[in-house]
Design a protein around this motif. Structure first.
Motif, PDB file in Angstrom:
ATOM      1  N   UNK A  90       0.829  -1.194   0.000  1.00 53.74           N
ATOM      2  CA  UNK A  90       0.000   0.000   0.000  1.00 53.74           C
ATOM      3  C   UNK A  90       0.868   1.251   0.000  1.00 53.74           C
ATOM      4  N   UNK A  91       0.504   2.183  -0.863  1.00 52.72           N
ATOM      5  CA  UNK A  91       1.135   3.498  -0.875  1.00 52.72           C
ATOM      6  C   UNK A  91       0.051   4.524  -0.596  1.00 52.72           C
ATOM      7  N   UNK A  92       0.338   5.464   0.289  1.00 51.40           N
ATOM      8  CA  UNK A  92      -0.687   6.397   0.736  1.00 51.40           C
ATOM      9  C   UNK A  92      -0.486   7.783   0.128  1.00 51.40           C
ATOM     10  N   UNK A  93      -1.598   8.319  -0.360  1.00 49.58           N
ATOM     11  CA  UNK A  93      -1.594   9.651  -0.942  1.00 49.58           C
ATOM     12  C   UNK A  93      -2.824  10.409  -0.495  1.00 49.58           C
ATOM     13  N   UNK A  94      -3.014  11.597  -1.085  1.00 45.42           N
ATOM     14  CA  UNK A  94      -4.160  12.424  -0.735  1.00 45.42           C
ATOM     15  C   UNK A  94      -4.673  13.127  -1.985  1.00 45.42           C
ATOM     16  N   UNK A 137      -3.621   4.037  -1.887  1.00 46.68           N
ATOM     17  CA  UNK A 137      -4.749   4.300  -1.004  1.00 46.68           C
ATOM     18  C   UNK A 137      -4.792   5.812  -0.804  1.00 46.68           C
ATOM     19  N   UNK A 138      -5.790   6.449  -1.406  1.00 51.93           N
ATOM     20  CA  UNK A 138      -5.874   7.908  -1.376  1.00 51.93           C
ATOM     21  C   UNK A 138      -6.731   8.330  -0.187  1.00 51.93           C
ATOM     22  N   UNK A 139      -6.101   8.959   0.794  1.00 47.28           N
ATOM     23  CA  UNK A 139      -6.814   9.467   1.962  1.00 47.28           C
ATOM     24  C   UNK A 139      -7.449  10.798   1.577  1.00 47.28           C
ATOM     25  N   UNK A 140      -8.772  10.824   1.513  1.00 48.72           N
ATOM     26  CA  UNK A 140      -9.482  12.010   1.029  1.00 48.72           C
ATOM     27  C   UNK A 140     -10.416  12.506   2.114  1.00 48.72           C
ATOM     28  N   UNK A 141     -10.379  13.807   2.372  1.00 47.24           N
ATOM     29  CA  UNK A 141     -11.180  14.364   3.452  1.00 47.24           C
ATOM     30  C   UNK A 141     -12.183  15.412   2.977  1.00 47.24           C
TER      31      UNK A 141
END
Length: 317
Positions: free
Chosen positions: A7-11, A287-291
């Motif tokens: 997993x690679x995390x982005x936004x 895995x795009x962390x979106x808020x």
């Protein structure tokens, strides 16, 4: 393979679309800031992303789009260098033209969309990304007249275009991922199943958004489990629950969504179950962390990543 490698995390940069994070009054003032001080605007965003702990970004609508990035830094190469200098990668780019195109089943509209998508794809590829996340057309407000049914025949027309668009992007080294946008034709479980059935898996993939699926009244785990082999990127986001069935679907629909989004772990998403599902199905990728317009984007991204590291990554191990 270690879980950190899987997993690679982005936004997604829409996370930075809250007036409070810029000390301005409204969204129009954010756009004005971006136009009058573009370098300060983009430097603050990229510095903030890097400080939050994630390593990737997803570009989206203006003032966070690829044209704005090029205009600000002068060239594709300069923008890529700005990312690299901060240890960041371009994970993906969001393409919203289908939603704005009206009746894109018309040949002229399709040609214009393909032209825009080709230029966007070339930019993504030049920056090291190979994923274009595409928003699906919006549904009609229930009860509106004249009624437009999203039936098999209409779905077939849309799927035909998505197949052809996906093939064009594939030829440029970029993969199409259809986003599960609430109140679009690709968010309810039946609609997702229908479009996945009618599109060619060689050219049309899927970007599940956990919160938008919740808002649509769907179970993210069930929907994704049925189509896990099509998932090439995912938006990790929490939601409070389904929106009312009579919600007006118009130019303000995205504003109506926002009160139903919430911080990670505060909503209906079963995050441990989500982590187990992706692990068991062998998902590897972004895995795009979106808020969606966070008041404290850097802090909120960091808090989300902390939840991931402490509670979810151990599940992968």
């Amino acid at each position: 393979m270690a879980s950190e490698d899987r997993l690679r995390f982005g936004v997604d940069l829409v996370t930075f679309f809250h007036p409070g994070s810029w000390d301005v009054a409204d969204h129009d003032a954010i756009k004005a800031y971006a136009q009058t001080q573009p370098r300060r605007f983009w430097d603050k965003i990229l510095d903030g992303v890097a400080a939050s702990g994630v390593t990737g970004i997803e570009l989206t609508f203006s003032p966070f789009n690829w044209q704005d990035a090029i205009k600000t830094y002068g060239s594709v190469e300069s923008f890529a260098a700005e990312l690299s200098s901060r240890g960041l990668t371009l994970a993906s780019g969001f393409f919203a033209e289908l939603e704005a195109a009206g009746d894109f089943t018309e040949a002229g509209a399709q040609s214009a969309i393909i032209d825009k998508a080709e230029r966007y794809a070339d930019f993504l590829k030049a920056c090291g990304s190979d994923i274009m996340v595409i928003g699906a057309p919006l549904r009609q407000t229930p009860g509106a007249t004249p009624v437009r049914f999203f039936d098999f025949e209409q779905a077939r027309k849309i799927a035909d275009f998505l197949n052809r668009l996906g093939a064009v992007l594939y030829g440029r080294g970029v993969r199409l991922a259809l986003h599960t946008e609430a109140h679009s034709i690709f968010a309810g479980g039946r609609d997702v199943d229908l479009m996945m059935l009618l599109t060619d898996p060689a050219y049309v993939n899927m970007c599940p958004d956990t919160a938008h699926l919740i808002l649509a009244g769907s179970d993210p785990l069930q929907v994704v489990d049925r189509h896990h082999e099509r998932v090439i990127i995912a938006h990790w986001k929490d939601g409070l629950g389904p929106m009312p069935s009579d919600t007006p679907i118009d130019a303000h629909i995205h504003d109506r969504h926002r009160p139903y989004f919430c911080g990670f772990g505060l909503g209906r998403v079963d995050w441990p179950g989500w982590a187990r599902l992706l692990r068991d199905r062998g998902y590897q990728g972004w895995a795009i962390l979106e808020l969606d317009a966070a008041p404290d984007p850097v802090g909120d991204i960091a808090n989300g990543l902390r939840l991931v590291n402490q509670a979810l990554l151990p599940i992968y191990r």
